[in-house]
Design a protein around this motif. Structure first.
Motif, mmCIF file in Angstrom:
data_model
loop_
_atom_site.group_PDB
_atom_site.id
_atom_site.type_symbol
_atom_site.label_atom_id
_atom_site.label_comp_id
_atom_site.label_asym_id
_atom_site.label_seq_id
_atom_site.Cartn_x
_atom_site.Cartn_y
_atom_site.Cartn_z
ATOM 1 N N GLU A 353 -0.042 31.760 7.339
ATOM 2 C CA GLU A 353 0.332 32.936 8.186
ATOM 3 C C GLU A 353 -1.002 33.079 9.262
ATOM 4 O OE1 GLU A 353 0.768 36.570 5.899
ATOM 5 O OE2 GLU A 353 3.062 36.176 5.938
ATOM 6 N N ALA A 367 5.187 25.171 11.005
ATOM 7 C CA ALA A 367 5.232 24.530 9.778
ATOM 8 C C ALA A 367 5.500 23.059 9.833
ATOM 9 C CB ALA A 367 6.466 25.060 8.818
ATOM 10 N N VAL A 368 6.416 22.715 10.952
ATOM 11 C CA VAL A 368 6.983 21.337 11.447
ATOM 12 C C VAL A 368 5.601 20.676 11.752
ATOM 13 C CG1 VAL A 368 7.892 21.763 13.450
ATOM 14 C CG2 VAL A 368 8.636 19.918 12.076
ATOM 15 N N MET B 215 5.468 35.888 7.110
ATOM 16 C CA MET B 215 6.257 35.022 5.839
ATOM 17 C C MET B 215 7.033 35.863 5.161
ATOM 18 S SD MET B 215 5.982 31.675 6.020
ATOM 19 C CE MET B 215 5.705 30.991 4.455
ATOM 20 N N GLY B 216 6.539 37.110 4.747
ATOM 21 C CA GLY B 216 7.370 37.814 3.603
ATOM 22 C C GLY B 216 8.521 38.353 4.280
ATOM 23 N N ALA B 403 3.422 33.056 -0.692
ATOM 24 C CA ALA B 403 2.192 33.853 -0.982
ATOM 25 C C ALA B 403 1.930 34.793 0.182
ATOM 26 C CB ALA B 403 1.040 32.767 -0.825
ATOM 27 N N VAL B 404 1.600 35.996 0.025
ATOM 28 C CA VAL B 404 1.557 37.029 1.243
ATOM 29 C C VAL B 404 0.375 37.692 1.263
ATOM 30 C CG1 VAL B 404 4.086 37.675 0.889
ATOM 31 C CG2 VAL B 404 2.709 38.858 -0.519
ATOM 32 N N GLN B 468 7.337 13.478 1.403
ATOM 33 C CA GLN B 468 7.099 14.422 0.449
ATOM 34 C C GLN B 468 7.296 13.909 -0.862
ATOM 35 O OE1 GLN B 468 5.815 17.350 1.090
ATOM 36 N NE2 GLN B 468 6.054 17.213 3.334
ATOM 37 N N GLU B 501 14.081 18.498 10.837
ATOM 38 C CA GLU B 501 12.701 18.682 10.441
ATOM 39 C C GLU B 501 12.340 19.770 10.454
ATOM 40 O OE1 GLU B 501 10.376 16.290 13.088
ATOM 41 O OE2 GLU B 501 8.937 16.097 11.759
ATOM 42 N N ILE B 502 12.493 20.842 11.215
ATOM 43 C CA ILE B 502 11.896 21.941 11.426
ATOM 44 C C ILE B 502 12.151 22.677 10.252
ATOM 45 C CG2 ILE B 502 13.699 23.146 12.772
ATOM 46 C CD1 ILE B 502 11.106 24.274 14.734
ATOM 47 N N ALA B 505 10.747 21.574 6.921
ATOM 48 C CA ALA B 505 9.215 22.055 6.975
ATOM 49 C C ALA B 505 8.895 23.415 6.562
ATOM 50 C CB ALA B 505 8.377 21.667 8.197
ATOM 51 N N MET B 506 9.764 24.262 7.062
ATOM 52 C CA MET B 506 9.759 25.847 6.965
ATOM 53 C C MET B 506 10.089 25.843 5.441
ATOM 54 S SD MET B 506 8.826 28.194 8.465
ATOM 55 C CE MET B 506 8.216 28.971 7.236
ATOM 56 N N LEU B 508 9.863 23.885 2.771
ATOM 57 C CA LEU B 508 8.485 23.478 2.142
ATOM 58 C C LEU B 508 7.505 24.626 1.939
ATOM 59 C CD1 LEU B 508 8.338 19.732 3.434
ATOM 60 C CD2 LEU B 508 8.881 20.529 0.816
ATOM 61 N N GLU B 509 7.250 25.303 3.287
ATOM 62 C CA GLU B 509 6.321 26.097 3.469
ATOM 63 C C GLU B 509 6.766 27.491 2.643
ATOM 64 O OE1 GLU B 509 2.595 26.758 3.743
ATOM 65 O OE2 GLU B 509 3.648 24.936 5.179
ATOM 66 N N ALA B 512 5.507 26.811 -0.973
ATOM 67 C CA ALA B 512 4.248 26.350 -1.073
ATOM 68 C C ALA B 512 3.436 27.291 -2.177
ATOM 69 C CB ALA B 512 3.423 26.552 0.199
ATOM 70 N N ALA B 515 2.687 25.620 -5.667
ATOM 71 C CA ALA B 515 1.668 24.722 -6.119
ATOM 72 C C ALA B 515 0.376 25.207 -6.261
ATOM 73 C CB ALA B 515 1.585 23.668 -4.821
ATOM 74 N N ALA B 516 0.323 26.319 -5.479
ATOM 75 C CA ALA B 516 -1.058 27.317 -5.328
ATOM 76 C C ALA B 516 -1.111 27.992 -6.882
ATOM 77 C CB ALA B 516 -0.869 28.286 -4.462
#
Lengths: 394, 524
Positions: A353, A367-368, B215-216, B403-404, B468, B501-502, B505-506, B508-509, B512, B515-516
């Protein structure tokens, strides 16, 4: 050698007890004493040495156990098993035993080795620190490991989680001139912590793992301070990367001070509890290690007058900030978006963020773009965030 | 001297028809209830006797036997008081048998003859095959929802007998129970418990109240649009609960079938039904001290639906996921997979509906500060223990793992209102519409095979997936999950027809955080 290895592998055998047993006597003699009904001799020997466990009824008990075990154990078989598991044992003073340890007053009588430790004749730097390292600490440890290893310095560490693991990761690369050496608390075949399983195997192949505990010995608590004295004794310079107040890495510092080994500390944020130990070391007058150049300078001083030679100091090694230059070719070809996102990244993990907010791009676009930068090797995912990877640093 | 009265008892969220047979004969005066009654049923004896006497009816000084058929099934609750009393009146000749023909009865009796409400009026009415039912006044709104039999009511036993024998008109349903379904029945304690679950809050919660948290907000929108289970992790005070509570406000409103199912479950659990006209999906937020039967349903005598069933067609929010005992969390795996929960007891096995959207929140580590650099004070062992609490199979159910962070001061003081729930809900509805055309309720339910048909990847998206998978960031199991989320993102993006792709990618984000959580303390 087989006798010494067998003695080291007996129950309740500690490095101190082994040292007392073997002082001025060969392992064969001690073993024969144990086996014969003259075991009392061994016991008396231990008492006469003014052992701290004098008049301790445990001593007689332990010697008795040893006697029984020695009758049941065939040193030839012990040796065979060692060979079968690719483990080598070196008796103090025998060829192959690390030369830096020979004259140490707390030198182990026997060391067990997997992989190779011949490189310990080169200049050695110990990278030590906390197991619960921050991203900053692990990043610095990995960088120091890589840069020092590139400069021909052997990285010695403890193969614990956190700083140790990061230092080894950094120093492990196939064509590095000086493979790292790990000094572990338990037996060389006892992987601890279990999470460093893969690192352990790689180190065995590319570098060396050394322990004074016999194979199979559990990594008990008391073994680790003893392990730390070995790290301090093996190194010319000890670098503490991150340490909490009163952390275990400070044992290594004490052992290094006793031996006159130079200690450097990596400064950290005054707000980070993981840097409290290192920052107070610096406050107490300890040297500062900002990067590999600082360490190399200290190493040169430490090795001055000895016949050690550093690896060829070609390239920018002597300059500050080496290995930080990014290949300009890659960054020059970036699109404005990619440049904006790269600008928004830091050397430490930044939440997605925040990257998004700083770059001013939308969520999906950030992100991309990050994924594209990752493909170019300029950015890397780190925990729940992103950070600039080595190639992306300026 | 025998009478048979149709009635029903509750098992799980379904009613079961019960025939109450009353036999009055000469013999030593006595009153026995047979046919596996539970404690509350057996006590009906005393309540019925008192109610009859205080309503001015004579108590027969003869031998009374009540049989609850089918005799092999255990009967629970006090709802059989009324049919027993009516049966007695018929058997003793106080009431004409013709007057009660085709009529079923459910209700508890007070000692003074009042007719009191019982839980589960909706499924009980549903189970009755008679053409008319007599329900306690407070249960009428629920009974009316079934729509099938004629619903009648009376405030007391005396009023009921008068109405049955035609001496007075049936009391008007509206005047007897003027309140809507919300006041259906007041079970002490239920209201407070319900307020804790976020349903009794004044005023609807709106996403516009959330400051910052891009993100939230996106995670909430994607979870609602695609039906993806969501795990929010973040330090205390980062607004995880605030976000989760607003999820129902962007979900599509319940349709008729879903509404009836939700009413049925709430009725069986003796909880107040949502006010009439309220179609917002339910939101249940059980505390982590909850017991296993309370979570998945069960109980020794009365098989009460659990929180997972109450959340059906809505949101189940587990705050402080790490504090829930792990055996309890593993109970959720079956309902997450199958949409039903089967509770098996020695006497009966009951299926409860359990199609819910799971939203969970947790701190990233025991001290909660892991996200801030160097501020976490947890030891490596503590962290390892914390991440072990959640089983891998359960974590795998979460398509979104975000994750926020705490919002910045600037975001908190920003006076520009954020996007409201209503406009987000419009986009969500469009995506749900697309999913319906694909033959599922939401994208998360798409099978792996149909993903290839419905979610074609562009070349760039395919390449990103390949990278990935090769780098080990993504597992084969994770691949399909990310593809479903990417499809939802593509559906939300009106300019795109294929998964690009976009979107990948989003997606995957949006995963994420996993993994953390699983990574070691200093894992880079």
């Amino acid at each position: 050698m087989a006798y010494a290895a067998t003695l080291a592998g007996l129950d309740s055998m500690t490095p101190q007890r082994l040292q007392r047993l073997l002082r001025g006597r060969s392992a064969e003699e001690v073993f024969a004493d144990l086996r014969a009904p003259r075991a009392r001799l061994v016991s008396r020997l231990m008492h006469a040495e003014g052992a701290p466990d004098q008049r301790n009824p445990r001593t007689a008990q332990i010697v008795n156990t040893w006697r029984r075990a020695s009758v049941d154990t065939d040193p030839a078989f012990v040796w065979e098993r060692l060979v079968a598991s690719n483990t080598v044992a070196y008796r103090r003073g025998s060829p192959g035993y690390p030369s830096r340890l020979v004259d140490d007053r707390a030198a182990p009588e026997v060391v067990f080795v997997r992989g190779s430790i011949a490189q310990l004749d080169r200049p050695c730097v110990a990278l030590v620190g906390t197991r619960s390292a921050t991203h900053y600490g692990s990043g610095v440890a990995a960088e120091l490991g890589a840069d020092l290893s590139d400069a021909g310095v052997v990285v010695v560490s403890g193969l614990a989680a956190g700083i140790d693991a990061a230092a080894h990761e950094g120093a492990l690369a196939p064509e590095r001139p000086a493979p790292p050496v790990a000094v572990v608390g338990g037996g060389v075949d006892v992987v601890y912590p279990a999470s460093s399983n893969r690192l352990w195997a790689r180190l065995e192949l590319a570098g060396g793992i050394l322990s004074e505990a016999a194979p199979g010995a559990a990594p008990e608590r008391w073994r680790f301070p003893l392990r730390n004295r070995l790290i301090a004794a093996l190194a010319h310079v000890v670098v503490v990367v991150e340490s909490h107040k009163g952390g275990g890495a400070l044992h290594t510092v004490t052992a290094a001070d006793e031996r006159g080994v130079t200690v450097l500390a990596v400064p950290g944020s005054v707000r980070s509890p993981a840097s409290e130990g290192t920052n107070s070391l610096i406050a107490d007058g300890c040297g500062v290690a900002r990067d590999a150049a600082d360490v190399l300078a200290a190493l040169e001083l430490a090795c001055a007058g000895s016949n050690y030679a550093l690896g060829p100091r070609t390239g920018p090694c002597g300059q500050r900030g080496f290995a930080r230059n990014s290949p300009p070719a890659v960054t020059a070809r970036l699109s404005p978006d990619e440049r904006a996102v790269l600008e928004a990244l830091e050397d430490v993990a930044t939440p997605f963020e925040s990257v998004c907010g700083r770059s001013g791009l939308g969520l999906a676009l950030t992100a991309v773009t990050l994924e594209r930068l990752a493909t170019l090797g300029l950015a890397a995912r780190s925990g729940s965030g992103w950070e600039r990877s080595a190639a992306g640093r300026r | 001297m025998i009478a048979s009265i149709p009635s029903a008892t509750l098992l799980g969220v379904r009613g079961r028809p019960v025939l109450v047979e009353v036999h009055v004969s000469n013999g030593l005066p006595g009153f026995t209830v047979v046919g596996l009654p539970d404690a509350a049923c057996r006590e009906a004896r005393d309540r019925v006797r008192a109610a009859l006497l205080s309503s001015g009816f004579p108590w027969p000084l003869r031998r009374v036997t009540v049989n609850l058929a089918p005799s092999g099934v255990r009967k629970t609750g006090a709802g059989l008081d009324l049919p027993i009393a009516v049966g007695l009146l018929v058997a003793t000749g106080e009431l004409d048998a013709a007057a009660i023909a085709g009529c079923g009865f459910v209700g508890e009796l007070g000692l003074d003859g009042t007719i009191r409400s019982v839980p589960g009026a909706l499924p009980l009415t549903d189970a009755l095959t008679s053409s008319a039912v007599v329900m306690p006044p407070a249960c009428v709104p629920e009974a009316l929802l079934v729509g099938k039999p004629v619903v009648r009511t009376a405030r007391s036993l005396r009023e009921l007998v008068d109405a049955l024998s035609g001496r007075i008109a049936w009391p008007d349903l509206r005047t007897v129970s003027p309140a809507g379904p919300a006041q259906a029945h007041k079970v002490p304690g239920a209201t407070t418990a319900d307020q804790a679950c976020g349903q009794g809050r004044a005023g609807p919660l709106d996403l516009a109240d959330v400051r910052g948290q891009p993100m939230g907000r996106l995670a909430i929108e994607v979870a609602a649009a695609g039906g993806h289970h969501l795990l929010l992790s973040g330090p205390p005070g980062s607004g995880k609960t605030m976000l989760a509570e607003r999820l129902p406000s962007v979900l599509p409103p319940l349709d008729e079938a879903q509404l009836l199912e939700t009413y049925r479950v709430h009725s069986a659990a003796a909880l107040p039904l949502p006010p009439a006209g309220e179609r917002r999906p339910p939101f249940r937020a059980p505390h982590h001290g909850i017991s296993a039967p309370a979570l998945v349903g069960g109980g020794s005598s009365w098989m009460r639906p659990g929180e997972v069933s109450l959340a059906t067609n809505g949101v189940l929010f587990l705050d402080e996921l790490g504090e829930f005992p792990s055996p309890l969390l593993d109970l959720l795996r079956q309902p997450l997979e199958e949409g039903v929960i089967r509770v098996a007891r020695a006497r009966a096995t009951v299926s409860f509906p359990a199609r819910f959207l799971l939203v969970a929140a947790m701190n990233p580590c025991p001290c909660g500060e892991r996200r801030g650099i160097g501020s976490c004070v947890c030891s490596a062992a503590q962290l390892a223990r914390y991440s072990r609490r959640l089983s891998g199979p359960l974590l795998d159910r979460f398509d979104l793992h975000v994750a926020v962070g705490r919002p910045s001061v600037r975001e908190l003081l920003d006076l520009v209102p954020a996007e409201s729930s209503a406009s987000v809900a419009q986009r969500v509805a469009k995506v749900r519409e697309l999913a319906h055309r694909r033959g599922v309720t939401a994208n998360a339910a798409l099978s792996s095979a149909s993903l290839d048909v419905h979610a074609p990847l562009t070349k760039a998206a395919r390449e990103l997936f390949e990278r990935q998978l090769c780098s080990g960031v993504l597992s084969a199991r994770g691949l399909d999950r990310v593809r479903r989320v990417a499809l939802t993102l593509a559906d939300l993006d009106p300019s795109k027809t294929a998964v690009d792709e976009i979107h990948v990618a989003m997606a995957l984000e949006l995963r994420a955080g996993r993994a953390a959580l699983l990574g070691g303390p200093g894992q880079v």
